[in-house]
Design a protein around this motif. Structure first.
Motif, PDB file in Angstrom:
ATOM      1  N   GLY A 215      -9.315  -4.441  -3.819  1.00 49.68           N
ATOM      2  CA  GLY A 215     -10.244  -3.335  -3.622  1.00 49.68           C
ATOM      3  C   GLY A 215      -9.642  -2.067  -3.066  1.00 49.68           C
ATOM      4  O   GLY A 215     -10.364  -1.082  -2.871  1.00 49.68           O
ATOM      5  N   TRP A 216      -8.322  -2.072  -2.806  1.00 56.19           N
ATOM      6  CA  TRP A 216      -7.704  -0.876  -2.216  1.00 56.19           C
ATOM      7  C   TRP A 216      -7.489   0.192  -3.276  1.00 56.19           C
ATOM      8  O   TRP A 216      -6.963  -0.074  -4.356  1.00 56.19           O
ATOM      9  CB  TRP A 216      -6.373  -1.248  -1.578  1.00 56.19           C
ATOM     10  CG  TRP A 216      -5.659  -0.087  -0.928  1.00 56.19           C
ATOM     11  CD1 TRP A 216      -5.914   0.455   0.295  1.00 56.19           C
ATOM     12  CD2 TRP A 216      -4.590   0.676  -1.494  1.00 56.19           C
ATOM     13  NE1 TRP A 216      -5.055   1.504   0.534  1.00 56.19           N
ATOM     14  CE2 TRP A 216      -4.236   1.670  -0.546  1.00 56.19           C
ATOM     15  CE3 TRP A 216      -3.895   0.616  -2.703  1.00 56.19           C
ATOM     16  CZ2 TRP A 216      -3.212   2.585  -0.771  1.00 56.19           C
ATOM     17  CZ3 TRP A 216      -2.881   1.538  -2.935  1.00 56.19           C
ATOM     18  CH2 TRP A 216      -2.552   2.507  -1.972  1.00 56.19           C
ATOM     19  N   THR A 217      -7.912   1.415  -2.968  1.00 55.79           N
ATOM     20  CA  THR A 217      -7.762   2.549  -3.884  1.00 55.79           C
ATOM     21  C   THR A 217      -6.892   3.610  -3.229  1.00 55.79           C
ATOM     22  O   THR A 217      -7.172   4.038  -2.094  1.00 55.79           O
ATOM     23  CB  THR A 217      -9.128   3.160  -4.241  1.00 55.79           C
ATOM     24  OG1 THR A 217      -9.957   2.143  -4.828  1.00 55.79           O
ATOM     25  CG2 THR A 217      -8.975   4.306  -5.225  1.00 55.79           C
ATOM     26  N   PRO A 218      -5.830   4.049  -3.885  1.00 56.14           N
ATOM     27  CA  PRO A 218      -4.940   5.047  -3.267  1.00 56.14           C
ATOM     28  C   PRO A 218      -5.566   6.434  -3.224  1.00 56.14           C
ATOM     29  O   PRO A 218      -6.401   6.790  -4.060  1.00 56.14           O
ATOM     30  CB  PRO A 218      -3.707   5.018  -4.182  1.00 56.14           C
ATOM     31  CG  PRO A 218      -4.222   4.526  -5.498  1.00 56.14           C
ATOM     32  CD  PRO A 218      -5.353   3.594  -5.204  1.00 56.14           C
ATOM     33  N   ALA A 318       1.458   7.916  -0.642  1.00 56.33           N
ATOM     34  CA  ALA A 318       0.031   8.138  -0.860  1.00 56.33           C
ATOM     35  C   ALA A 318      -0.551   8.530   0.496  1.00 56.33           C
ATOM     36  O   ALA A 318      -0.001   8.159   1.546  1.00 56.33           O
ATOM     37  CB  ALA A 318      -0.656   6.907  -1.430  1.00 56.33           C
ATOM     38  N   LYS A 319      -1.646   9.245   0.473  1.00 54.29           N
ATOM     39  CA  LYS A 319      -2.213   9.725   1.732  1.00 54.29           C
ATOM     40  C   LYS A 319      -2.672   8.589   2.633  1.00 54.29           C
ATOM     41  O   LYS A 319      -2.691   8.740   3.861  1.00 54.29           O
ATOM     42  CB  LYS A 319      -3.379  10.677   1.444  1.00 54.29           C
ATOM     43  CG  LYS A 319      -2.951  11.973   0.781  1.00 54.29           C
ATOM     44  CD  LYS A 319      -4.147  12.870   0.493  1.00 54.29           C
ATOM     45  CE  LYS A 319      -3.718  14.162  -0.188  1.00 54.29           C
ATOM     46  NZ  LYS A 319      -4.867  15.045  -0.521  1.00 54.29           N
ATOM     47  N   ASN A 320      -3.068   7.465   2.053  1.00 47.92           N
ATOM     48  CA  ASN A 320      -3.551   6.350   2.860  1.00 47.92           C
ATOM     49  C   ASN A 320      -2.544   5.201   2.935  1.00 47.92           C
ATOM     50  O   ASN A 320      -2.912   4.062   3.147  1.00 47.92           O
ATOM     51  CB  ASN A 320      -4.898   5.844   2.344  1.00 47.92           C
ATOM     52  CG  ASN A 320      -4.869   5.483   0.870  1.00 47.92           C
ATOM     53  OD1 ASN A 320      -3.956   5.850   0.150  1.00 47.92           O
ATOM     54  ND2 ASN A 320      -5.880   4.758   0.431  1.00 47.92           N
ATOM     55  N   ILE A 321      -1.260   5.525   2.750  1.00 46.39           N
ATOM     56  CA  ILE A 321      -0.185   4.561   3.020  1.00 46.39           C
ATOM     57  C   ILE A 321       0.554   5.039   4.260  1.00 46.39           C
ATOM     58  O   ILE A 321       1.226   6.078   4.236  1.00 46.39           O
ATOM     59  CB  ILE A 321       0.783   4.421   1.835  1.00 46.39           C
ATOM     60  CG1 ILE A 321       0.067   3.823   0.629  1.00 46.39           C
ATOM     61  CG2 ILE A 321       1.973   3.534   2.215  1.00 46.39           C
ATOM     62  CD1 ILE A 321       0.960   3.638  -0.592  1.00 46.39           C
ATOM     63  N   LYS A 322       0.415   4.307   5.340  1.00 49.64           N
ATOM     64  CA  LYS A 322       1.068   4.683   6.594  1.00 49.64           C
ATOM     65  C   LYS A 322       2.549   4.330   6.532  1.00 49.64           C
ATOM     66  O   LYS A 322       2.928   3.297   5.993  1.00 49.64           O
ATOM     67  CB  LYS A 322       0.404   3.958   7.772  1.00 49.64           C
ATOM     68  CG  LYS A 322      -1.057   4.304   7.955  1.00 49.64           C
ATOM     69  CD  LYS A 322      -1.678   3.496   9.072  1.00 49.64           C
ATOM     70  CE  LYS A 322      -3.159   3.787   9.209  1.00 49.64           C
ATOM     71  NZ  LYS A 322      -3.798   2.964  10.261  1.00 49.64           N
ATOM     72  N   TYR A 323       3.361   5.195   7.120  1.00 47.12           N
ATOM     73  CA  TYR A 323       4.810   4.993   7.088  1.00 47.12           C
ATOM     74  C   TYR A 323       5.358   4.867   8.503  1.00 47.12           C
ATOM     75  O   TYR A 323       5.012   5.641   9.392  1.00 47.12           O
ATOM     76  CB  TYR A 323       5.489   6.168   6.379  1.00 47.12           C
ATOM     77  CG  TYR A 323       6.992   6.186   6.537  1.00 47.12           C
ATOM     78  CD1 TYR A 323       7.787   5.276   5.845  1.00 47.12           C
ATOM     79  CD2 TYR A 323       7.608   7.109   7.375  1.00 47.12           C
ATOM     80  CE1 TYR A 323       9.167   5.285   5.978  1.00 47.12           C
ATOM     81  CE2 TYR A 323       8.985   7.135   7.517  1.00 47.12           C
ATOM     82  CZ  TYR A 323       9.764   6.216   6.824  1.00 47.12           C
ATOM     83  OH  TYR A 323      11.122   6.218   6.974  1.00 47.12           O
ATOM     84  N   ASN A 324       6.188   3.840   8.695  1.00 44.14           N
ATOM     85  CA  ASN A 324       6.905   3.665   9.955  1.00 44.14           C
ATOM     86  C   ASN A 324       8.208   2.944   9.633  1.00 44.14           C
ATOM     87  O   ASN A 324       8.200   1.799   9.185  1.00 44.14           O
ATOM     88  CB  ASN A 324       6.071   2.847  10.951  1.00 44.14           C
ATOM     89  CG  ASN A 324       6.711   2.772  12.327  1.00 44.14           C
ATOM     90  OD1 ASN A 324       7.841   2.308  12.480  1.00 44.14           O
ATOM     91  ND2 ASN A 324       5.984   3.220  13.335  1.00 44.14           N
TER      92      ASN A 324
END
Length: 339
Positions: A215-218, A318-324
């Motif tokens: 259900g995840w939408t980028p 993507a805007k809703n992919i968090k990066y660390n």
């Protein structure tokens, strides 16, 4: 003055009879105990297994064993039936294809991870891809590793079930219900099994995949004037070179050396499918449809410097992919070493 009679009343005949029976029982028990103490260990075990005097085996008579056996048979039978009914009712509330807890309510959350192939098989904790292009026996193990992973892409019928329909999707033609988008292996260019994924030429191909989250939408970086500052300039230029806004609805991918020296040693890269450099938006959201295959991005490292361990980081945008970087969120790390 009346006198008080303090003498005790003699016990009645009934009470005397009870006391005598108790004494007899006590004496009989003492006698049995004495006889028991005289038995050897072997005789005690044999007597416990079967006592001919009382017709008991394992401390119970046949009728006693039948009663207790019947009780536990009925008890555990009813208990099993109750558990079976509860499980049946529970499974009626579940869908085999749709998870009950999704996105923020699920354990894996809403931040998809990035994976790479081939992965080392001799050490699960290692991320080093080390091979010799001049040694066929050496590089073929990496080729075989990729062949196993990509087998279902070359032969999609192996995972096809039910009535899932595969279609060729475009940014203007998204899949409908019951349809899944095709992953065309011809889009991988030089990164194919016939050319050994270019390992024999010291130009290895690495495949990237995004972990599936139901259900995840980028949320796309589709505005060329609103791109993050830390995005590589080469990727920014690629996004700006695409004129159609809809064609920019991709999860972008960039692979860079982690340090300035690594960037220099890594050299030129080619992304497949060509002209895309990412995962097209029509593959999302993932709905566990029949025949679905995760989209792949192949990166061909044209001429990495040999004899040096090169640290590589690939990142999904993507805007809703968090990066660390420390927690490896939204990215994946591996090393290249070519002898």
């Amino acid at each position: 003055m009346p006198t008080t009679n303090n003498s005790k009343k003699p016990p009645s005949r009934h009470m005397s009879r009870q006391m005598s029976r108790q004494d007899e029982l006590f004496n009989f028990q003492q006698y049995l105990k004495v006889q028991e103490d005289k038995l050897s260990t072997r005789e005690r075990v044999c007597k416990f297994i079967y006592d001919p005097a009382t017709s008991q085996f394992f401390g119970r008579t046949g009728s006693s064993w039948s009663k207790i056996g019947t009780f536990y048979l009925v008890f555990y039978g009813l208990l099993a039936a109750l558990v079976a009914i509860c499980m049946w009712v529970f499974f009626q509330t579940l869908d085999p294809r749709i998870p009950k807890w999704q996105l923020d309510r699920s354990i894996i959350g809403t931040n998809p991870g990035l994976g790479f192939r081939p992965m080392p098989t001799d050490n699960e904790e290692s991320t080093l891809i080390w091979f010799q292009g001049s040694n066929r026996n050496n590089y073929l193990k990496w080729v075989d590793n990729l062949n196993k992973f990509l087998d279902k892409y070359y032969v999609p019928s192996k995972i096809a079930k039910g009535n899932g329909q595969i279609k060729t999707c475009t940014q203007s033609d998204y899949p409908q219900q019951g349809e899944v988008c095709e992953v065309d292996v011809r889009d991988w260019g030089d990164c194919n099994r016939d050319q050994f994924y270019m390992y024999h030429k010291n130009s290895p191909c690495i495949f990237l995949k995004l972990n599936k989250i139901y259900g995840w939408t980028p949320e796309y970086y589709d505005d060329p004037n609103n791109l993050p500052n830390d995005m590589p300039n080469s990727l920014k230029d690629h996004i700006r070179s695409i004129n159609n806004t809809r064609d920019r609805q991709n999860i972008w991918i960039s692979c860079e050396g982690e340090n300035p020296a690594d960037k220099e040693y890594l050299g030129k890269k080619t992304y497949y499918p060509k002209g895309l450099q990412g995962f097209p938006g029509y593959y999302f959201p993932y709905l566990n449809s029949e025949g679905y295959l995760s989209p792949l991005v192949a990166i061909k490292f044209e001429r990495p410097v040999s004899g040096i361990v090169i640290n590589v980081e690939c990142r999904a945008w993507a805007k809703n992919i968090k990066y660390n970087r420390q927690d490896r969120m939204g990215s994946v790390h591996f090393e290249l070493l070519i002898d």
